[in-house]
Design a protein around this motif. Structure first.
Motif, PDB file in Angstrom:
ATOM      1  N   LYS B  72      24.482  -4.693  14.012  1.00 32.77           N
ATOM      2  CA  LYS B  72      24.024  -3.373  13.572  1.00 32.77           C
ATOM      3  C   LYS B  72      22.518  -3.186  13.828  1.00 32.77           C
ATOM      4  O   LYS B  72      22.089  -2.159  14.353  1.00 32.77           O
ATOM      5  N   LEU B  76      20.811  -0.465  16.206  1.00 33.61           N
ATOM      6  CA  LEU B  76      19.878   0.549  15.703  1.00 33.61           C
ATOM      7  C   LEU B  76      18.569   0.533  16.494  1.00 33.61           C
ATOM      8  O   LEU B  76      18.021   1.587  16.823  1.00 33.61           O
ATOM      9  N   VAL B 126      23.454   7.319  13.268  1.00 34.89           N
ATOM     10  CA  VAL B 126      23.586   8.136  12.046  1.00 34.89           C
ATOM     11  C   VAL B 126      24.743   7.635  11.184  1.00 34.89           C
ATOM     12  O   VAL B 126      24.634   7.537   9.957  1.00 34.89           O
ATOM     13  N   THR B 127      25.850   7.300  11.820  1.00 33.44           N
ATOM     14  CA  THR B 127      27.047   6.902  11.054  1.00 33.44           C
ATOM     15  C   THR B 127      27.090   5.394  10.790  1.00 33.44           C
ATOM     16  O   THR B 127      28.131   4.857  10.425  1.00 33.44           O
ATOM     17  N   SER B 128      25.946   4.720  10.952  1.00 32.07           N
ATOM     18  CA  SER B 128      25.967   3.269  10.757  1.00 32.07           C
ATOM     19  C   SER B 128      25.829   2.871   9.279  1.00 32.07           C
ATOM     20  O   SER B 128      25.977   1.713   8.934  1.00 32.07           O
ATOM     21  N   THR B 129      25.548   3.852   8.410  1.00 30.61           N
ATOM     22  CA  THR B 129      25.327   3.528   6.994  1.00 30.61           C
ATOM     23  C   THR B 129      26.647   3.248   6.271  1.00 30.61           C
ATOM     24  O   THR B 129      27.723   3.638   6.745  1.00 30.61           O
ATOM     25  N   LYS B 130      26.513   2.597   5.119  1.00 28.96           N
ATOM     26  CA  LYS B 130      27.704   2.295   4.315  1.00 28.96           C
ATOM     27  C   LYS B 130      28.429   3.568   3.894  1.00 28.96           C
ATOM     28  O   LYS B 130      29.654   3.623   3.859  1.00 28.96           O
ATOM     29  N   GLY B 131      27.623   4.582   3.547  1.00 29.13           N
ATOM     30  CA  GLY B 131      28.195   5.850   3.122  1.00 29.13           C
ATOM     31  C   GLY B 131      29.125   6.440   4.179  1.00 29.13           C
ATOM     32  O   GLY B 131      30.260   6.824   3.890  1.00 29.13           O
ATOM     33  N   TRP B 132      28.624   6.486   5.424  1.00 31.91           N
ATOM     34  CA  TRP B 132      29.424   7.029   6.522  1.00 31.91           C
ATOM     35  C   TRP B 132      30.635   6.149   6.815  1.00 31.91           C
ATOM     36  O   TRP B 132      31.709   6.650   7.155  1.00 31.91           O
ATOM     37  N   LYS B 133      30.446   4.866   6.633  1.00 30.46           N
ATOM     38  CA  LYS B 133      31.554   3.940   6.885  1.00 30.46           C
ATOM     39  C   LYS B 133      32.689   4.254   5.907  1.00 30.46           C
ATOM     40  O   LYS B 133      33.867   4.264   6.275  1.00 30.46           O
ATOM     41  N   TRP B 140      36.098   4.922  11.556  1.00 26.62           N
ATOM     42  CA  TRP B 140      34.771   4.361  11.819  1.00 26.62           C
ATOM     43  C   TRP B 140      34.779   3.357  12.972  1.00 26.62           C
ATOM     44  O   TRP B 140      33.960   3.415  13.876  1.00 26.62           O
ATOM     45  N   HIS B 144      32.932   3.515  16.630  1.00 27.23           N
ATOM     46  CA  HIS B 144      31.847   2.613  17.022  1.00 27.23           C
ATOM     47  C   HIS B 144      32.186   1.743  18.231  1.00 27.23           C
ATOM     48  O   HIS B 144      31.312   1.064  18.764  1.00 27.23           O
TER      49      HIS B 144
END
Lengths: 297, 206
Positions: B72, B76, B126-133, B140, B144
């Motif tokens: 990750k 990033l 942008v979608t790498s966060t836990k929230g987006w996961k 997801w 990715h």
């Protein structure tokens, strides 16, 4: 990147002062005193600023030494440029072999300030010294069969390490049509900024054809041959779809990679528009009348 | 050791940026600074992208699960350098001359391909966060996996860019293709079987 010593920078200032002085003289004496060839074409409006000596000598495409423009200055130090013979041969009445010193004394050295436009989308303004290609050709007397002038760079992998890179078909070869070679603008340069040509700029003798992309201006020439058939240059062999024989600077012929509509002048921030024939339309366009320059790129 | 792993990757990924800043301060950005900045940020982005892609297959081959956070972070940073690269192209090289940029994109497929790769990397960053996961759930992972497409597009972007000698971009392309190959189920199974067999052979010897 190699630093240049302050002692190497001094000549540039001396040179620039000399230019200012001479310009002043010219203005005082008479307009006719200044050789027309040393004046930039009128269509650019104002006199352009010369690119710095440091940039001209430390940003070089000279694949015989390295494909890295920053490395060429240092690596080219290995090249022995004296003695150096240039052979004039092929379809000529008077084949000959000259040392560079012979050529320098035989032909009056002139100063020519030319723009140089690299196919990679950058450009410089360089004060060369040298003599017209036409002078040498007139003495060599091309036969009626001669249609092209083919030039070859030295082949010496022991000193030119880049020639060990097997990707390219060494030695470097370039060519001009005979009438292009005879054009007033075509120059054999032996110096820049008033001194001998630095190795990285193609010592001891190179071609300068300012209306064509930089790679046409072959460096460190050892052979000039008059031929009947169009020579195949190193770049034509390496990428025939991208590099044609003519390679005239032309904003209307696109290249798959670099913008040919605009360019960055070294030392400037904003891009400028690229001009047809690099701004030398008046001098050279008659060479190509009736030719489809999109086909013959 | 484990504690130092992430900081080490941060430092590793920031070194190219520090080199550029030091070059700038020492007036060593070459005679053509904008081109130099474009090239070095682009190359760094591709190198980090290749490294990021390499983590999953390396874990698969070596079973070193500790390497997992590197994927990750490297990704990033690849997106960060790609963003620098893109900004330099638009803001410095073409100085927001949209007409010229538009012409360049139409004329030169390498620009289009590079932009596509940058878009993929941006969405992934942008979608790498836990929230987006959590929000994307099962979508997801497939999303990715587009990193492979980004890798291929960047390689193509680079191949179309070099003057003639395409060996360097081909090397990156070959590495990415090899990793992609390792993820194909059939090939993955063969390797797993082979690994199991050598493992059990070793166990038998012991």
């Amino acid at each position: 990147m190699a630093k240049i010593r302050s002692s190497e920078i001094t000549p540039e200032e001396v040179y620039l002062n000399r230019r200012k002085f001479m310009k002043g003289l010219g203005a005082i004496a008479a307009v006719g005193m200044v050789s027309p060839s040393s004046v930039l074409p009128k269509n650019f409006g104002k006199e352009e600023e010369l690119t710095s000596f440091k940039s001209i000598t430390h940003y070089n495409n000279f694949y015989e030494f390295s494909t890295d423009k920053e490395e060429v200055a240092e690596l080219s130090g290995a090249l022995t440029t004296s003695p150096w013979d240039v052979e004039v041969t092929g379809l000529v009445e008077k084949p000959a072999k000259f040392s560079v010193d012979d050529l320098k004394s035989k032909y009056a050295q002139e100063e020519r300030v030319y723009r140089l436009r690299c196919v990679e989308g950058w450009s410089m303004v360089i004060p060369w010294t040298g003599f017209p290609v036409a002078s040498l050709l007139k003495d060599a007397q091309p036969t009626s069969k001669a249609k092209f002038m083919k030039m070859t760079t030295l082949m010496r992998p022991s000193e030119m390490k880049g020639q060990k890179n097997r990707w390219y078909d060494w030695p470097y070869v370039e060519g001009l049509r005979l009438d292009e070679a005879m054009n007033d603008l075509a120059l054999f340069a032996t110096g820049l900024y008033g001194k001998d040509l630095p190795n990285q700029n193609g010592a001891p003798i190179r071609l300068v054809v300012p209306w064509k992309y930089g790679f046409k201006s072959i460096k460190s020439i050892v052979k000039i041959e008059l031929v009947e058939q169009m020579p195949t240059s190193l770049w034509m062999k390496a990428a025939p779809a991208e590099y044609g024989f003519y390679s005239n600077v032309n904003p209307n012929v696109s290249h798959p990679r670099w913008s040919q509509k605009s360019e960055r002048r070294i030392g400037e921030f904003r891009r400028r528009k690229t001009l047809m024939f690099n701004g030398y339309e008046e001098e050279v366009s008659s060479l190509y009348s009736g030719m489809d320059l999109k086909k013959y790129f | 050791m484990k504690k130092l792993f992430k900081p080490a990757i941060h430092i590793l990924c920031l070194i190219p940026l520090f080199i550029l800043i030091s070059d700038w301060l020492n007036d060593e950005l070459t005679a053509n600074p904008i081109q130099y900045l474009t090239l070095s940020t682009g190359k760094t982005a591709l190198r980090l992208l290749t490294l990021s892609i390499s983590i999953t297959p390396i874990i698969f081959l070596t079973a070193k699960r500790d390497l997992n956070p590197a994927r990750k972070l490297l990704g990033l940073y690849a997106a960060f350098y790609a963003a620098l690269h893109f900004s330099i192209f638009v803001g410095l090289d073409y100085f927001f001359d949209w007409e010229l940029i538009y012409e360049t994109i139409l004329e030169k497929p390498y620009v289009l391909v590079g932009f596509a790769a940058f878009s993929i990397l941006s969405v992934m960053a942008v979608t790498s966060t836990k929230g987006w996961k959590r929000r994307l759930k099962k979508k997801w992972k497939p999303l990715h996996r587009f990193i492979y497409l980004a890798g291929i597009l960047v390689t193509l972007h680079y191949i179309w860019l070099v003057k003639s000698d395409i060996r360097e971009p081909l090397l990156y392309g070959a590495i990415i293709a090899l990793f992609l190959l390792l993820r194909i189920p059939g090939i993955k199974n063969v390797i797993t079987k082979f690994k199991n067999r050598t493992d059990s052979a070793k166990a038998a010897e012991a």
